[in-house]
Design an enzyme around this catalytic site. Sequence first.
Site, PDB file in Angstrom:
ATOM      1  N   GLN A 154      -5.026  -1.668   9.671  1.00  0.00           N
ATOM      2  CA  GLN A 154      -4.880  -2.964   9.009  1.00  0.00           C
ATOM      3  C   GLN A 154      -5.456  -4.070   9.901  1.00  0.00           C
ATOM      4  O   GLN A 154      -5.179  -4.135  11.091  1.00  0.00           O
ATOM      5  CB  GLN A 154      -3.385  -3.214   8.705  1.00  0.00           C
ATOM      6  CG  GLN A 154      -3.094  -4.446   7.865  1.00  0.00           C
ATOM      7  CD  GLN A 154      -3.639  -4.371   6.434  1.00  0.00           C
ATOM      8  OE1 GLN A 154      -3.811  -3.296   5.874  1.00  0.00           O
ATOM      9  NE2 GLN A 154      -3.930  -5.519   5.858  1.00  0.00           N
TER      10      GLN A 154
ATOM     11  N   ASP B 195     -11.150   2.672   3.811  1.00  0.00           N
ATOM     12  CA  ASP B 195     -11.382   1.225   3.679  1.00  0.00           C
ATOM     13  C   ASP B 195     -12.863   0.931   3.431  1.00  0.00           C
ATOM     14  O   ASP B 195     -13.219  -0.172   3.021  1.00  0.00           O
ATOM     15  CB  ASP B 195     -11.000   0.524   4.998  1.00  0.00           C
ATOM     16  CG  ASP B 195      -9.724  -0.292   4.872  1.00  0.00           C
ATOM     17  OD1 ASP B 195      -9.356  -0.642   3.744  1.00  0.00           O
ATOM     18  OD2 ASP B 195      -9.116  -0.569   5.923  1.00  0.00           O
TER      19      ASP B 195
ATOM     20  N   LYS C   5       0.842  -1.207   0.000  1.00  0.00           N
ATOM     21  CA  LYS C   5       0.000   0.000   0.000  1.00  0.00           C
ATOM     22  C   LYS C   5       0.876   1.255   0.000  1.00  0.00           C
ATOM     23  O   LYS C   5       0.606   2.216  -0.729  1.00  0.00           O
ATOM     24  CB  LYS C   5      -0.939  -0.011   1.227  1.00  0.00           C
ATOM     25  CG  LYS C   5      -2.051  -1.051   1.092  1.00  0.00           C
ATOM     26  CD  LYS C   5      -2.868  -1.260   2.374  1.00  0.00           C
ATOM     27  CE  LYS C   5      -3.846  -2.418   2.167  1.00  0.00           C
ATOM     28  NZ  LYS C   5      -4.629  -2.772   3.364  1.00  0.00           N
TER      29      LYS C   5
HETATM   30  N1  GUN Z   1      -6.805  -6.965   5.952  1.00  0.00           N
HETATM   31  C1  GUN Z   1      -7.028  -7.652   4.797  1.00  0.00           C
HETATM   32  N2  GUN Z   1      -7.551  -6.845   3.849  1.00  0.00           N
HETATM   33  C2  GUN Z   1      -7.673  -5.628   4.425  1.00  0.00           C
HETATM   34  C3  GUN Z   1      -8.162  -4.381   3.940  1.00  0.00           C
HETATM   35  O1  GUN Z   1      -8.597  -4.218   2.807  1.00  0.00           O
HETATM   36  N3  GUN Z   1      -8.103  -3.357   4.838  1.00  0.00           N
HETATM   37  C4  GUN Z   1      -7.648  -3.504   6.101  1.00  0.00           C
HETATM   38  N4  GUN Z   1      -7.674  -2.447   6.904  1.00  0.00           N
HETATM   39  N5  GUN Z   1      -7.213  -4.645   6.575  1.00  0.00           N
HETATM   40  C5  GUN Z   1      -7.217  -5.703   5.735  1.00  0.00           C
END
Ligand code: GUN
Length: 293
Positions: free
Chosen positions: A96, A119, A52
């Site tokens: 996350q 998100d 990311k």
């Molecule tokens: N863990 C797995 N996929 C994601 C996501 O898209 N966002 C977040 N915050 N955690 C994740």
Amino acid sequence: MTIIDGKQTSATIKEEIRQEVIKIKEGGGKTPSLAVIIVGDDGASRTYVHNKMKSCEQVGFLSTVIEYPESIDEATLMAKIDELNKDAEIDGFIVQLPLPKHIDENKVIEAIDPSKDVDGFHPINLGRMMIGLPAFISATPAGIVDLLERYNIETEGKHCVVLGRSNIVGTPVSVLLSRKSKPGNATVTICHSRTKNINEVCLTADILIVAIGQKEFVTGDMVKEGAVVIDVGMHRVKSDLTKSGWKLYGDVKFDEVAPKCSHITPVPGGVGPMTIVSLMKNTLLAMKRRAAE
Ligand code: GUN
């Protein structure tokens, strides 16, 4: 059979975002800024967060990672969320997942200001999406819809079977595909752990979206000839076959299923890269909305 190339599609969209950010900066606008909170040492989460951050750099965003040890208490995390909610420099942020067991994930998600929830996990964003209001749509469902659109896959009137009912993927993607919009207007069936005759239901799918979290769950005998198969699974398995020492598998047994499909996403290189692009799109949108306030 067409392999849906999420890597290429995501690179195209990233370039579109990069060009837009250049124009915004030339016009004196704000550089979009994303913050990510990561708790603990989970290897997969670290890889996702690293990717990311790399994407932010590629599209010209600012990014910040805030790292906490596994032992962090809920109050410290909540205080940081409050700080980020108020920080005018930060356009959007994410926590996350998964979080350690002693932290209440729902409480954390609900503490995020919905206008910074890039998100799209906050109940307000999920609720707004449900009734067709502008909202941050979570990354994986948005990425799937983008892929269907960019590959001109018709959804109207099609039977779409979604395996998995998670808040992050299965439930929102089922809503997006059944909405009165394009892509949309599909007839959607959601299957889950209590569904009877799951194989027979899958065999009726024109579009099969698999987010069930079980390695190679979908086999060749579960897929209709000419179906579109979207594999959301991501299973890292130790392997001598790759340089990294890890091999990625999806929820679909690709070699068996692919010959029957009209279109299929591979793992890796399918839905995965698209999810990051959706996060970039949401961050850009968050910045623009804040600038317009
Ligand atoms: N863990 C797995 N996929 C994601 C996501 O898209 N966002 C977040 N915050 N955690 C994740």
